[in-house]
Structure formats: C-alpha cells, structure tokens
Design a protein around this motif. Structure first.
Motif, mmCIF file in Angstrom:
data_model
loop_
_atom_site.group_PDB
_atom_site.id
_atom_site.type_symbol
_atom_site.label_atom_id
_atom_site.label_comp_id
_atom_site.label_asym_id
_atom_site.label_seq_id
_atom_site.Cartn_x
_atom_site.Cartn_y
_atom_site.Cartn_z
ATOM 1 N N MET A 220 0.810 -1.261 0.026
ATOM 2 C CA MET A 220 -0.066 0.076 -0.095
ATOM 3 C C MET A 220 0.733 1.355 -0.152
ATOM 4 O O MET A 220 1.827 1.422 0.731
ATOM 5 N N LYS A 221 0.742 2.288 -1.091
ATOM 6 C CA LYS A 221 1.540 3.218 -1.133
ATOM 7 C C LYS A 221 0.613 4.375 -0.380
ATOM 8 O O LYS A 221 -0.221 5.105 -1.020
ATOM 9 N N THR A 222 0.896 4.720 1.059
ATOM 10 C CA THR A 222 0.152 5.710 1.658
ATOM 11 C C THR A 222 0.869 6.812 1.654
ATOM 12 O O THR A 222 1.973 6.897 1.816
ATOM 13 N N ASP A 223 0.274 7.904 2.158
ATOM 14 C CA ASP A 223 0.752 9.195 2.284
ATOM 15 C C ASP A 223 0.557 9.839 3.967
ATOM 16 O O ASP A 223 -0.730 9.787 4.141
ATOM 17 N N PRO A 224 1.463 10.112 4.678
ATOM 18 C CA PRO A 224 1.094 10.301 5.940
ATOM 19 C C PRO A 224 0.335 11.763 5.858
ATOM 20 O O PRO A 224 -0.383 11.954 7.044
ATOM 21 N N ARG A 225 0.036 12.464 4.979
ATOM 22 C CA ARG A 225 -0.794 13.451 5.109
ATOM 23 C C ARG A 225 -1.977 13.318 4.959
ATOM 24 O O ARG A 225 -3.038 14.046 5.567
ATOM 25 N N ILE A 226 -2.336 12.117 4.309
ATOM 26 C CA ILE A 226 -3.964 11.469 4.600
ATOM 27 C C ILE A 226 -3.995 11.030 5.680
ATOM 28 O O ILE A 226 -5.269 11.440 6.291
ATOM 29 N N ASP A 227 -3.144 10.683 6.346
ATOM 30 C CA ASP A 227 -3.453 10.292 7.894
ATOM 31 C C ASP A 227 -3.863 11.302 8.782
ATOM 32 O O ASP A 227 -4.679 11.385 9.437
ATOM 33 N N ALA A 228 -2.957 12.333 8.474
ATOM 34 C CA ALA A 228 -3.049 13.729 9.293
ATOM 35 C C ALA A 228 -4.402 14.290 8.855
ATOM 36 O O ALA A 228 -5.224 14.855 9.919
ATOM 37 N N TYR A 229 -4.999 14.168 7.490
ATOM 38 C CA TYR A 229 -6.216 14.727 7.289
ATOM 39 C C TYR A 229 -7.410 14.157 8.053
ATOM 40 O O TYR A 229 -8.105 14.636 8.648
ATOM 41 N N ILE A 230 -7.254 12.595 7.876
ATOM 42 C CA ILE A 230 -8.295 11.903 8.592
ATOM 43 C C ILE A 230 -8.430 12.297 10.095
ATOM 44 O O ILE A 230 -9.472 12.403 10.776
ATOM 45 N N ASP A 231 -7.173 12.170 10.889
ATOM 46 C CA ASP A 231 -7.077 12.067 12.227
ATOM 47 C C ASP A 231 -7.130 13.517 12.797
ATOM 48 O O ASP A 231 -7.899 13.492 13.990
ATOM 49 N N ASP A 232 -6.748 14.399 12.039
ATOM 50 C CA ASP A 232 -6.737 15.748 12.694
ATOM 51 C C ASP A 232 -7.988 16.702 11.928
ATOM 52 O O ASP A 232 -8.418 17.608 12.781
ATOM 53 N N LYS A 233 -8.203 16.581 10.708
ATOM 54 C CA LYS A 233 -9.076 17.641 10.196
ATOM 55 C C LYS A 233 -10.289 17.044 10.086
ATOM 56 O O LYS A 233 -11.411 17.903 10.046
ATOM 57 N N ALA A 234 -10.816 15.673 9.879
ATOM 58 C CA ALA A 234 -12.017 15.078 9.336
ATOM 59 C C ALA A 234 -12.932 15.135 10.991
ATOM 60 O O ALA A 234 -12.325 15.206 12.000
ATOM 61 N N ALA A 235 -14.122 15.633 10.847
ATOM 62 C CA ALA A 235 -15.051 15.362 11.756
ATOM 63 C C ALA A 235 -15.280 13.918 12.259
ATOM 64 O O ALA A 235 -14.870 13.059 11.553
ATOM 65 N N ASP A 236 -15.657 13.902 13.587
ATOM 66 C CA ASP A 236 -15.522 12.313 14.183
ATOM 67 C C ASP A 236 -16.435 11.543 13.139
ATOM 68 O O ASP A 236 -16.216 10.384 13.299
ATOM 69 N N PHE A 237 -17.646 12.009 12.875
ATOM 70 C CA PHE A 237 -18.484 11.283 12.310
ATOM 71 C C PHE A 237 -18.137 10.538 10.825
ATOM 72 O O PHE A 237 -18.120 9.573 10.266
ATOM 73 N N ALA A 238 -17.093 11.380 10.172
ATOM 74 C CA ALA A 238 -16.328 11.284 8.936
ATOM 75 C C ALA A 238 -15.364 10.184 9.004
ATOM 76 O O ALA A 238 -15.064 9.615 7.943
ATOM 77 N N LYS A 239 -14.461 10.145 10.236
ATOM 78 C CA LYS A 239 -13.328 9.355 10.133
ATOM 79 C C LYS A 239 -13.626 7.773 9.763
ATOM 80 O O LYS A 239 -12.819 7.478 8.635
#
Length: 199
Positions: free
Chosen positions: A1-20
C-alpha cells in the motif's frame, strides 16, 4: 500500500468524528481494489492516483463527507442524490450511505479500466448566460482607441471578466475606480487577471 502520511493527518486531525470511519473505510477499499494506487493531496483533499491519473478522492466537511471517482458518471449512475454533493454518493454521514464493499471494489476496478483504456473523464460544460456591456464601460472603451483595439481582440471570456468586475461594485466610487482601471489595463493590452497568466 502506497500511503501518504498527509492523508493520515487529514483523517485524524481535520475530519469530523462522524467522517473518520467513512474515510478510513473508503481508503481501505480503494487500496484493496487497486494495490498500485498512490495517495496524495489534490486541492487540499485526499486523492488516489493510478498510473499518474486521478482515480478517486475523499473529503470531510462540517456536516458530511464525500467520495467520488474522477471519471464520475462513467463509473457510477449519477442520477439522484449525487447532485446535492461532491462525488457520486451524495452527502455521506455514515457508512450506511455507501454501497457495500464488493460494489465499491467493482466500481473502483471499473474506474481503473477507464484509465487503462485511456478514456478521458466526461465533464459537463456549464454554459454562462450572455452578458451585456454596460453603457458607461462601452463609452469609456470607445473613447480610447488602444483600449478599444484590445477589447475587440479579446475572446468573450476576457470581456466577461471585466464586465463582471465593474458591475459587481457596490458603491459608485468603486465602480468609477474599476472603470478607470479597466481602461488603463486595456490600454496596456492586458487581460483582467494578467498577473497570473505566466505563473
């Protein structure tokens, strides 16, 4: 899996709880269906790339999340609720708003095949209504030969930018100032957004 740590940060830090959970689920399905996809940010939102092309994207907003394939209606029937939100699945507020995992995998593979086959995404053209040049602007243009020559050489989109800029002024003083600036720029042969043309 080619993941990007910025996506982790987006989901963990920016996304609303219902959206995670929605975003995590879609992310895992995309990687399952397309092990070669790469993650990145496009327009500050998580995107999945396949063979250098955008495959799909996810996003989180205050009251909903979204998920969509770049090829849109070529992958998913876009009639119905999709018209109310970005993506083809409408406003996502829970995992129940998404098709089941197998369907999402099938749709992802369909989107991949479009890329494999070199099919370009279909985009709906949004026709803008015709515009009318206000009398004061036309009179100012007609009074300056250089401005008039530039104006007449412009395509309609460039003319529209000036017309909208002048007519959107709320106060008379602002309109007069914009009118004068328009003539100055036209005299120099410049488009309204000339500063950004060579960026």
């Amino acid at each position: 899996m080619k993941t990007d740590p910025r996506i982790d940060a987006y989901i963990d830090d920016k996304a609303a709880d219902f959206a995670k959970p929605i975003l995590r689920h879609v992310r895992s399905v995309i990687h399952e269906a397309c092990p070669d996809c790469e993650e990145t940010l496009k327009w500050s939102m998580p995107s999945f790339m396949y063979k250098g092309k955008i495959l799909a994207g996810i996003a989180s907003f205050k009251a909903h999340a979204s998920f969509g394939f770049w090829s849109g209606s070529q992958v998913v029937d876009t009639s119905g609720k999709s018209a109310t939100a970005m993506g083809q699945f409408g406003r996502l507020t829970s995992l129940d708003d998404l098709p089941d995992r197998k369907t999402l995998i099938d749709l992802t593979r369909k989107a991949m095949k479009l890329i494999d086959d070199g099919v370009k995404p279909v985009r709906n053209k949004h026709e803008k209504p015709p515009f009318t040049v206000p009398q004061d602007l036309q009179a100012a243009i007609d009074a300056s030969p250089a401005a008039k020559a530039t104006w007449e050489a412009f395509p309609p989109s460039c003319k529209r930018e000036y017309v909208e800029w002048v007519t959107e002024a709320k106060r008379d003083e602002t309109r007069t100032k914009r009118l004068n600036q328009t003539i100055e720029l036209l005299n120099e042969g410049k488009r309204r957004h000339w500063k950004y043309e060579n960026c």
